[in-house]
Structures are given as C-alpha cells and as structure tokens.
Design a protein around this motif. Structure first.
Motif, PDB file in Angstrom:
ATOM      1  N   CYS A   1       0.853  -1.185   0.000  1.00  0.00           N
ATOM      2  CA  CYS A   1       0.000   0.000   0.000  1.00  0.00           C
ATOM      3  C   CYS A   1       0.887   1.231   0.000  1.00  0.00           C
ATOM      4  CB  CYS A   1      -0.902   0.020   1.228  1.00  0.00           C
ATOM      5  SG  CYS A   1      -1.904   1.522   1.301  1.00  0.00           S
ATOM      6  N   ASP A   2       0.646   2.120  -0.951  1.00  0.00           N
ATOM      7  CA  ASP A   2       1.310   3.422  -0.966  1.00  0.00           C
ATOM      8  C   ASP A   2       0.384   4.420  -0.285  1.00  0.00           C
ATOM      9  OD1 ASP A   2       3.641   2.756  -2.498  1.00  0.00           O
ATOM     10  OD2 ASP A   2       2.368   2.709  -4.287  1.00  0.00           O
ATOM     11  N   ILE A   3       0.884   5.102   0.723  1.00  0.00           N
ATOM     12  CA  ILE A   3       0.133   6.226   1.276  1.00  0.00           C
ATOM     13  C   ILE A   3       0.463   7.395   0.363  1.00  0.00           C
ATOM     14  CG2 ILE A   3      -0.210   7.771   3.222  1.00  0.00           C
ATOM     15  CD1 ILE A   3       0.513   5.457   5.083  1.00  0.00           C
ATOM     16  N   TYR A   4      -0.471   7.696  -0.521  1.00  0.00           N
ATOM     17  CA  TYR A   4      -0.250   8.695  -1.557  1.00  0.00           C
ATOM     18  C   TYR A   4      -0.385  10.111  -0.996  1.00  0.00           C
ATOM     19  CZ  TYR A   4      -0.757  11.142  -5.996  1.00  0.00           C
ATOM     20  OH  TYR A   4      -0.615  12.004  -7.045  1.00  0.00           O
ATOM     21  N   GLU A   5      -1.373  10.310  -0.154  1.00  0.00           N
ATOM     22  CA  GLU A   5      -1.586  11.589   0.525  1.00  0.00           C
ATOM     23  C   GLU A   5      -1.949  11.298   1.972  1.00  0.00           C
ATOM     24  OE1 GLU A   5      -1.300  14.705  -0.417  1.00  0.00           O
ATOM     25  OE2 GLU A   5      -1.169  14.541  -2.580  1.00  0.00           O
ATOM     26  N   PHE A   6      -1.503  12.161   2.858  1.00  0.00           N
ATOM     27  CA  PHE A   6      -1.811  12.020   4.280  1.00  0.00           C
ATOM     28  C   PHE A   6      -1.664  13.400   4.893  1.00  0.00           C
ATOM     29  CE2 PHE A   6      -1.027  11.230   8.709  1.00  0.00           C
ATOM     30  CZ  PHE A   6      -1.765  10.090   9.009  1.00  0.00           C
ATOM     31  N   ALA A   7      -2.753  13.965   5.377  1.00  0.00           N
ATOM     32  CA  ALA A   7      -2.686  15.328   5.900  1.00  0.00           C
ATOM     33  C   ALA A   7      -3.702  15.534   7.008  1.00  0.00           C
ATOM     34  CB  ALA A   7      -2.957  16.332   4.789  1.00  0.00           C
ATOM     35  N   VAL A   8      -3.273  16.235   8.040  1.00  0.00           N
ATOM     36  CA  VAL A   8      -4.190  16.741   9.053  1.00  0.00           C
ATOM     37  C   VAL A   8      -4.103  18.259   8.992  1.00  0.00           C
ATOM     38  CG1 VAL A   8      -4.111  14.728  10.550  1.00  0.00           C
ATOM     39  CG2 VAL A   8      -2.440  16.537  10.873  1.00  0.00           C
ATOM     40  N   PHE A   9      -5.179  18.923   9.369  1.00  0.00           N
ATOM     41  CA  PHE A   9      -5.244  20.359   9.186  1.00  0.00           C
ATOM     42  C   PHE A   9      -4.856  21.145  10.427  1.00  0.00           C
ATOM     43  CE2 PHE A   9      -8.606  18.787   6.101  1.00  0.00           C
ATOM     44  CZ  PHE A   9      -7.666  18.560   5.125  1.00  0.00           C
ATOM     45  N   GLU A  10      -4.706  20.455  11.551  1.00  0.00           N
ATOM     46  CA  GLU A  10      -4.173  21.061  12.760  1.00  0.00           C
ATOM     47  C   GLU A  10      -3.117  20.108  13.292  1.00  0.00           C
ATOM     48  OE1 GLU A  10      -6.917  22.987  15.623  1.00  0.00           O
ATOM     49  OE2 GLU A  10      -8.456  22.054  14.368  1.00  0.00           O
ATOM     50  N   HIS A  11      -1.888  20.560  13.352  1.00  0.00           N
ATOM     51  CA  HIS A  11      -0.793  19.706  13.799  1.00  0.00           C
ATOM     52  C   HIS A  11      -0.709  19.651  15.320  1.00  0.00           C
ATOM     53  CE1 HIS A  11       1.583  20.066   9.776  1.00  0.00           C
ATOM     54  NE2 HIS A  11       0.323  19.767   9.604  1.00  0.00           N
ATOM     55  N   HIS A  12      -0.130  18.561  15.816  1.00  0.00           N
ATOM     56  CA  HIS A  12       0.173  18.363  17.235  1.00  0.00           C
ATOM     57  C   HIS A  12      -1.083  18.296  18.103  1.00  0.00           C
ATOM     58  CE1 HIS A  12       4.152  19.075  15.738  1.00  0.00           C
ATOM     59  NE2 HIS A  12       3.814  20.291  15.367  1.00  0.00           N
ATOM     60  N   LYS A  13      -2.153  17.739  17.557  1.00  0.00           N
ATOM     61  CA  LYS A  13      -3.387  17.562  18.320  1.00  0.00           C
ATOM     62  C   LYS A  13      -3.792  16.092  18.399  1.00  0.00           C
ATOM     63  CE  LYS A  13      -5.222  22.123  17.803  1.00  0.00           C
ATOM     64  NZ  LYS A  13      -4.955  22.679  19.092  1.00  0.00           N
ATOM     65  N   GLY A  14      -2.991  15.206  17.800  1.00  0.00           N
ATOM     66  CA  GLY A  14      -3.303  13.784  17.832  1.00  0.00           C
ATOM     67  C   GLY A  14      -4.081  13.277  16.635  1.00  0.00           C
ATOM     68  N   TRP A  15      -4.480  14.172  15.746  1.00  0.00           N
ATOM     69  CA  TRP A  15      -5.272  13.739  14.586  1.00  0.00           C
ATOM     70  C   TRP A  15      -4.460  12.838  13.654  1.00  0.00           C
ATOM     71  CZ3 TRP A  15      -9.672  14.254  16.368  1.00  0.00           C
ATOM     72  CH2 TRP A  15     -10.179  15.424  16.902  1.00  0.00           C
ATOM     73  N   GLY A  16      -3.158  13.112  13.522  1.00  0.00           N
ATOM     74  CA  GLY A  16      -2.321  12.283  12.652  1.00  0.00           C
ATOM     75  C   GLY A  16      -2.286  10.837  13.120  1.00  0.00           C
ATOM     76  N   SER A  17      -2.176  10.624  14.418  1.00  0.00           N
ATOM     77  CA  SER A  17      -2.160   9.258  14.959  1.00  0.00           C
ATOM     78  C   SER A  17      -3.494   8.565  14.724  1.00  0.00           C
ATOM     79  CB  SER A  17      -1.828   9.279  16.451  1.00  0.00           C
ATOM     80  OG  SER A  17      -0.503   9.730  16.637  1.00  0.00           O
ATOM     81  N   ILE A  18      -4.591   9.287  14.922  1.00  0.00           N
ATOM     82  CA  ILE A  18      -5.917   8.714  14.659  1.00  0.00           C
ATOM     83  C   ILE A  18      -6.043   8.376  13.184  1.00  0.00           C
ATOM     84  CG2 ILE A  18      -8.377   9.281  14.515  1.00  0.00           C
ATOM     85  CD1 ILE A  18      -8.011  10.830  17.161  1.00  0.00           C
ATOM     86  N   LEU A  19      -5.634   9.303  12.326  1.00  0.00           N
ATOM     87  CA  LEU A  19      -5.736   9.096  10.887  1.00  0.00           C
ATOM     88  C   LEU A  19      -4.922   7.883  10.458  1.00  0.00           C
ATOM     89  CD1 LEU A  19      -7.270  10.758   8.743  1.00  0.00           C
ATOM     90  CD2 LEU A  19      -5.104  11.815   8.160  1.00  0.00           C
ATOM     91  N   TYR A  20      -3.714   7.745  11.000  1.00  0.00           N
ATOM     92  CA  TYR A  20      -2.873   6.606  10.643  1.00  0.00           C
ATOM     93  C   TYR A  20      -3.497   5.288  11.114  1.00  0.00           C
ATOM     94  CZ  TYR A  20       0.918   3.303  10.302  1.00  0.00           C
ATOM     95  OH  TYR A  20       1.669   2.192  10.000  1.00  0.00           O
ATOM     96  N   GLU A  21      -4.037   5.252  12.315  1.00  0.00           N
ATOM     97  CA  GLU A  21      -4.680   4.025  12.802  1.00  0.00           C
ATOM     98  C   GLU A  21      -5.857   3.634  11.909  1.00  0.00           C
ATOM     99  OE1 GLU A  21      -3.619   1.863  15.094  1.00  0.00           O
ATOM    100  OE2 GLU A  21      -1.867   3.166  15.255  1.00  0.00           O
ATOM    101  N   GLU A  22      -6.602   4.613  11.455  1.00  0.00           N
ATOM    102  CA  GLU A  22      -7.737   4.328  10.558  1.00  0.00           C
ATOM    103  C   GLU A  22      -7.250   3.854   9.190  1.00  0.00           C
ATOM    104  OE1 GLU A  22     -10.863   4.072  11.312  1.00  0.00           O
ATOM    105  OE2 GLU A  22     -10.769   4.884  13.333  1.00  0.00           O
ATOM    106  N   ALA A  23      -6.180   4.468   8.690  1.00  0.00           N
ATOM    107  CA  ALA A  23      -5.603   4.019   7.417  1.00  0.00           C
ATOM    108  C   ALA A  23      -5.105   2.589   7.557  1.00  0.00           C
ATOM    109  CB  ALA A  23      -4.471   4.948   6.990  1.00  0.00           C
ATOM    110  N   LEU A  24      -4.462   2.307   8.682  1.00  0.00           N
ATOM    111  CA  LEU A  24      -3.912   0.968   8.922  1.00  0.00           C
ATOM    112  C   LEU A  24      -5.002  -0.100   8.911  1.00  0.00           C
ATOM    113  CD1 LEU A  24      -1.174  -0.318   9.377  1.00  0.00           C
ATOM    114  CD2 LEU A  24      -1.453   0.089  11.826  1.00  0.00           C
ATOM    115  N   LYS A  25      -6.178   0.207   9.427  1.00  0.00           N
ATOM    116  CA  LYS A  25      -7.304  -0.740   9.396  1.00  0.00           C
ATOM    117  C   LYS A  25      -7.642  -1.106   7.949  1.00  0.00           C
ATOM    118  CE  LYS A  25      -9.566   1.004  13.557  1.00  0.00           C
ATOM    119  NZ  LYS A  25     -10.761   1.725  14.068  1.00  0.00           N
TER     120      LYS A  25
END
Length: 163
Positions: free
Chosen positions: A95-119
């Motif tokens: 799997c290529d993660i082609y795009e990955f972005a959160v709109f507010e950094h350092h709030k934990g959204w990136g970790s949530i987004l990655y866990e959801e992508a991983l599923k």
C-alpha cells in the motif's frame, strides 16, 4: 490515546459527490517542513501555497481516482468539520500512502488518521506500506510510527511492514 480529546469522529470514504469538499479541504493542508517549534513560518506558508497549487487535480482526474478499485480516499471528520485526509493506492500486497494530511498539527489527529488508514490497509491484506515524504516534520512522525527510509531513483522514501 495520549493528547487526543475524546470526541466523536468518523472516517468517510470519498465518492464522486465529494469533489467540492475535496478541493476545499485540500486547500487547508499545511505541510510539516520542520520540527515542532522550529522553522520559518513565512517561508513554510509560501512553500505550502506553491505545493498545494501544483498538486491539485481537476474534477475528471478526481472522478477517475475515486472510481479506481485500487485507490481509496477518506476524510477524517470531527462533527461537521473535516480535520484530515488520506489516500491509499494498493498494488499487489503493498500500500502506498499517496496523501496524508491533518489540518491542525500536534493535536493527535495524525495518529488517529494513521490508525484508521492501517485498518483499511490490513483489510486489503497488505504486507508493506510505502510513502514519499520530503518534509522534515512529517518524517519525524512517520519514523515514530516505525517507518524506515529507503531510496528509489535517488529519492528518499519510507516504508514499514504491516503488523
């Protein structure tokens, strides 16, 4: 999850009806050029504007991508607000993660987004994840998630095994 307020969020797969929301959300991407607390905000803002302007896709290309069975595109929504976006491209068992972005950094959204992508990556039975990430701040994030650098065509990419 550390640092994340308990809020209701949902992961919504994009459809052909989401082009307008996609364009609006895509314009909010802030590239992570430097480590937290360091860097030149004015230069980063200009670079983000240039990167965003050159990376947008037209409606026809968007529709092709949404309908491609080897591609999946998702929004992270908190309430009615889009807080992030990721796009996955599947080839064989990679799997290529082609795009990955959160709109507010350092709030934990990136970790949530990655866990959801991983599923979704695990559901496709992938054994490896790869991505290209030229931004120092984002590289720090991916390294914390277990990604290691490798080189392809003299460019640094990152990859990890799916666990």
């Amino acid at each position: 999850m550390k640092g994340v307020r308990k809020m209701d969020y949902c992961i919504c797969q994009l459809t052909s009806d989401d082009y307008r929301n996609f364009r609006k959300a895509y314009s909010r991407i802030i590239y992570s050029f430097s480590e937290k607390g360091k860097g030149n905000p004015a230069a980063e803002k200009l670079a983000c504007q240039i990167a965003t302007a050159t990376n947008t896709r037209g409606r026809g290309e968007f529709l092709n991508d949404v309908e491609n069975p080897n591609r999946e595109m998702y929004f992270l929504k908190v309430g009615d607000e889009i807080q992030g976006y990721f796009e996955l491209i599947f080839r064989d068992k990679v799997c290529d993660i082609y795009e990955f972005a959160v709109f507010e950094h350092h709030k934990g959204w990136g970790s949530i987004l990655y866990e959801e992508a991983l599923k979704r990556i695990k559901a496709r039975e992938c054994v490896r994840i790869e991505l290209w990430c030229p931004y120092t701040g984002a590289q720090i994030f991916w390294k914390k998630k277990g990604f290691k650098p490798f080189y392809r065509n003299q460019m640094e990419f990152f990859r990890c095994k799916v666990r």
